[in-house]
Design a protein around this motif. Sequence first.
Motif, PDB file in Angstrom:
ATOM      1  N   UNK A  11      33.027  47.412  45.426  1.00 29.72           N
ATOM      2  CA  UNK A  11      33.807  45.996  46.285  1.00 29.72           C
ATOM      3  C   UNK A  11      35.182  46.209  45.759  1.00 29.72           C
ATOM      4  N   UNK A  12      36.147  46.168  46.910  1.00 31.94           N
ATOM      5  CA  UNK A  12      37.515  46.364  46.600  1.00 31.94           C
ATOM      6  C   UNK A  12      38.366  45.363  47.247  1.00 31.94           C
ATOM      7  N   UNK A  13      37.918  43.966  46.749  1.00 32.58           N
ATOM      8  CA  UNK A  13      38.819  42.794  47.223  1.00 32.58           C
ATOM      9  C   UNK A  13      39.634  42.371  45.939  1.00 32.58           C
ATOM     10  N   UNK A  14      39.769  41.014  45.947  1.00 25.98           N
ATOM     11  CA  UNK A  14      40.502  40.495  44.890  1.00 25.98           C
ATOM     12  C   UNK A  14      40.039  40.690  43.447  1.00 25.98           C
ATOM     13  N   UNK A  15      38.917  40.483  43.172  1.00 28.42           N
ATOM     14  CA  UNK A  15      38.412  40.871  41.905  1.00 28.42           C
ATOM     15  C   UNK A  15      38.477  42.335  41.251  1.00 28.42           C
ATOM     16  N   UNK A  16      38.398  43.113  42.414  1.00 31.80           N
ATOM     17  CA  UNK A  16      38.463  44.805  42.237  1.00 31.80           C
ATOM     18  C   UNK A  16      39.869  44.800  41.549  1.00 31.80           C
ATOM     19  N   UNK A  17      40.860  44.543  42.263  1.00 33.77           N
ATOM     20  CA  UNK A  17      42.201  44.526  42.111  1.00 33.77           C
ATOM     21  C   UNK A  17      42.748  44.161  40.695  1.00 33.77           C
ATOM     22  N   UNK A 118      30.564  47.183  37.616  1.00 36.91           N
ATOM     23  CA  UNK A 118      31.032  45.788  37.728  1.00 36.91           C
ATOM     24  C   UNK A 118      31.010  45.596  39.506  1.00 36.91           C
ATOM     25  N   UNK A 119      30.128  44.770  39.656  1.00 37.22           N
ATOM     26  CA  UNK A 119      29.790  44.037  41.066  1.00 37.22           C
ATOM     27  C   UNK A 119      30.876  43.198  41.476  1.00 37.22           C
ATOM     28  N   UNK A 120      31.529  43.453  42.414  1.00 41.65           N
ATOM     29  CA  UNK A 120      32.517  42.597  43.147  1.00 41.65           C
ATOM     30  C   UNK A 120      32.611  42.557  44.602  1.00 41.65           C
ATOM     31  N   UNK A 121      31.276  42.532  44.995  1.00 38.45           N
ATOM     32  CA  UNK A 121      31.196  42.517  46.729  1.00 38.45           C
ATOM     33  C   UNK A 121      31.582  41.122  47.320  1.00 38.45           C
ATOM     34  N   UNK A 122      31.686  40.064  46.747  1.00 33.27           N
ATOM     35  CA  UNK A 122      32.244  39.037  47.312  1.00 33.27           C
ATOM     36  C   UNK A 122      31.352  38.377  48.127  1.00 33.27           C
ATOM     37  N   UNK A 299      33.460  36.036  43.737  1.00 30.75           N
ATOM     38  CA  UNK A 299      32.599  34.987  44.487  1.00 30.75           C
ATOM     39  C   UNK A 299      31.161  35.447  44.530  1.00 30.75           C
ATOM     40  N   UNK A 300      30.755  36.587  44.014  1.00 29.60           N
ATOM     41  CA  UNK A 300      29.282  37.032  44.123  1.00 29.60           C
ATOM     42  C   UNK A 300      28.588  36.600  42.524  1.00 29.60           C
ATOM     43  N   UNK A 301      29.601  36.113  41.650  1.00 29.95           N
ATOM     44  CA  UNK A 301      28.784  35.621  40.324  1.00 29.95           C
ATOM     45  C   UNK A 301      28.689  34.368  40.190  1.00 29.95           C
ATOM     46  N   UNK A 302      27.632  34.058  39.446  1.00 24.99           N
ATOM     47  CA  UNK A 302      27.370  32.706  39.105  1.00 24.99           C
ATOM     48  C   UNK A 302      27.090  32.966  37.800  1.00 24.99           C
ATOM     49  N   UNK A 303      28.295  32.023  37.130  1.00 24.56           N
ATOM     50  CA  UNK A 303      28.316  31.895  35.632  1.00 24.56           C
ATOM     51  C   UNK A 303      28.490  30.656  34.997  1.00 24.56           C
ATOM     52  N   UNK A 304      28.211  30.902  33.724  1.00 25.26           N
ATOM     53  CA  UNK A 304      28.206  29.316  32.981  1.00 25.26           C
ATOM     54  C   UNK A 304      29.667  28.840  32.657  1.00 25.26           C
ATOM     55  N   UNK A 305      29.894  27.571  33.338  1.00 20.07           N
ATOM     56  CA  UNK A 305      31.151  26.973  33.009  1.00 20.07           C
ATOM     57  C   UNK A 305      31.009  25.953  31.966  1.00 20.07           C
ATOM     58  N   UNK A 306      31.723  26.540  30.787  1.00 20.24           N
ATOM     59  CA  UNK A 306      31.725  25.960  29.658  1.00 20.24           C
ATOM     60  C   UNK A 306      32.201  24.243  29.780  1.00 20.24           C
ATOM     61  N   UNK A 307      33.153  23.974  30.515  1.00 18.46           N
ATOM     62  CA  UNK A 307      33.630  22.648  30.657  1.00 18.46           C
ATOM     63  C   UNK A 307      32.596  21.924  31.274  1.00 18.46           C
ATOM     64  N   UNK A 308      31.465  22.423  31.823  1.00 19.88           N
ATOM     65  CA  UNK A 308      30.673  21.346  32.733  1.00 19.88           C
ATOM     66  C   UNK A 308      29.354  21.698  31.780  1.00 19.88           C
TER      67      UNK A 308
END
Length: 430
Positions: A11-17, A118-122, A299-308
């Motif tokens: 993937x070559x979007x924001x995360x990739x950059x 690293x999967x960054x397919x958005x 956008x493609x990742x579902x991750x644990x948010x410590x704050x929540x």
Amino acid sequence: MGRAFVYVILGGGVAAGYAALEFSRRHVAPGELCIISEESVAPYERPALSKGYLLPENPARLPQFHTCVGANEERLTPKWYREKGIELILGTRVRSADLKKKELLTMAGETITYKYLIIATGARALKLEEFGVWGSEAENVCYLRDIADADRMVNVMQSCAGKSAVVIGGGYIGMECTAALVTNKIKVTMVFPEKHLMARLFTAKMAEFYENYYKERGVKFVKGNVLTSFENDPSGKVTAVILRDGTRIPTDMVVVGIGIRANTSLFDEGGAKLALEKGGIKVNGKMQTSDSSVYAVGDVAAFPVKLFGNDIRRLEHVDSARKTARHAVSAIMAPDETGDLDYLPFFYSRVFSLSWQFYGDNVGEVVHFGDFPNSQFGAYWVNEGRIIGAFLEGGAKEDYEAIAKVVKTRAKVSDVGELEKLGLEFAFRE
Ligand code: FAD
């Protein structure tokens, strides 16, 4: 035919950059890293597409907004990648993955192997067809996800100056596109099923402010309704939209912003199956998927948010793409010094001369504050006696920093009335 890399960003979007910049700061060796992207340009700041890119005068154009200018960092042009020995494999769609063999297969039949992926397919824009409405491939119907979409929208807008548009969807894409259309002298009707704009975030009171602002600029609203079909002329161009209740709205163009779906499909079965959650690829606090050599970010990742409380979230926002990308690279290249990501969810938008920021989560009791008529207002969300979310329109840099801090520290609220009275001041007292 095949190539081998140590690190591959898919993937070559924001995360990739942002990942590339972090790799370079951590001294990746020339030839070790590649980015494979379906798009034909180097990573860029996607939010520009619905803002500067659509302006009638001095529009933003590449190479101006390659990542990482959105975070006031270096601008990574194709030359930068060349100089760093980072391979940009552009215009190349990956067709399948084999996690056991650690290889990706491109549409052109090339095999690319990795040690770390690293999967960054958005994500992709949802199409009307997925809701049973046919005909959105017409030449004057626009979606907006990538630069090709944006170029198309610019062309359609240019042929519609002084004419009219229907915008389907009342989220931020709908709002930002409407602002751009109005700036291009196009009369807009917004159609959406909810009771008010940005129903996932705005309260009715906040939405009322933005709706009035839009109405003053000639925008019409059709709420609680959805598009069911198009009317076309003999050339196939859309000439009107028909809504569920039979309303017919003649139009010269249509813009559709009805949400996105994360691009997980390469990884949902067979030899490429990864654990999925919340419509995304599930990762741990180091952005590592159920395969320890594979990471997912943006956008493609579902991750644990410590704050929540480590609730798994998939955040579709640019700041999350930037920070999760950097974190994954740090976890790969410096595992001993990288803990779990402690992320403060953050989202912003800009329309006309307005601009807002939101931090945290919008659950619990809402406390509005500030001066709505003068476009300087905000809201706190209070949950179990603590601030869990904060929104601010028209703030200065230090105001946004202050509200971010009270969300991050989950500031205690002993008296909601007092909080309402203090408003932004509360954030500075903490
Ligand atoms: P993307 O930037 O979408 O990049 C994904 C890349 O992967 C693309 O290049 C795609 O072509 C490529 N790809 C996908 N599948 C394959 C494959 N099989 N093979 C090869 N390549 C593939 N967020 C905000 O917080 N504020 C904003 O104001 C804002 N404005 C936005 C305006 C617009 C018009 C859009 C579309 C988004 C906006 N966003 C905004 C959201 C933000 O841009 C995204 O959260 C961010 O781009 C996510 O980054 P990403 O790298 O995960 O995905």
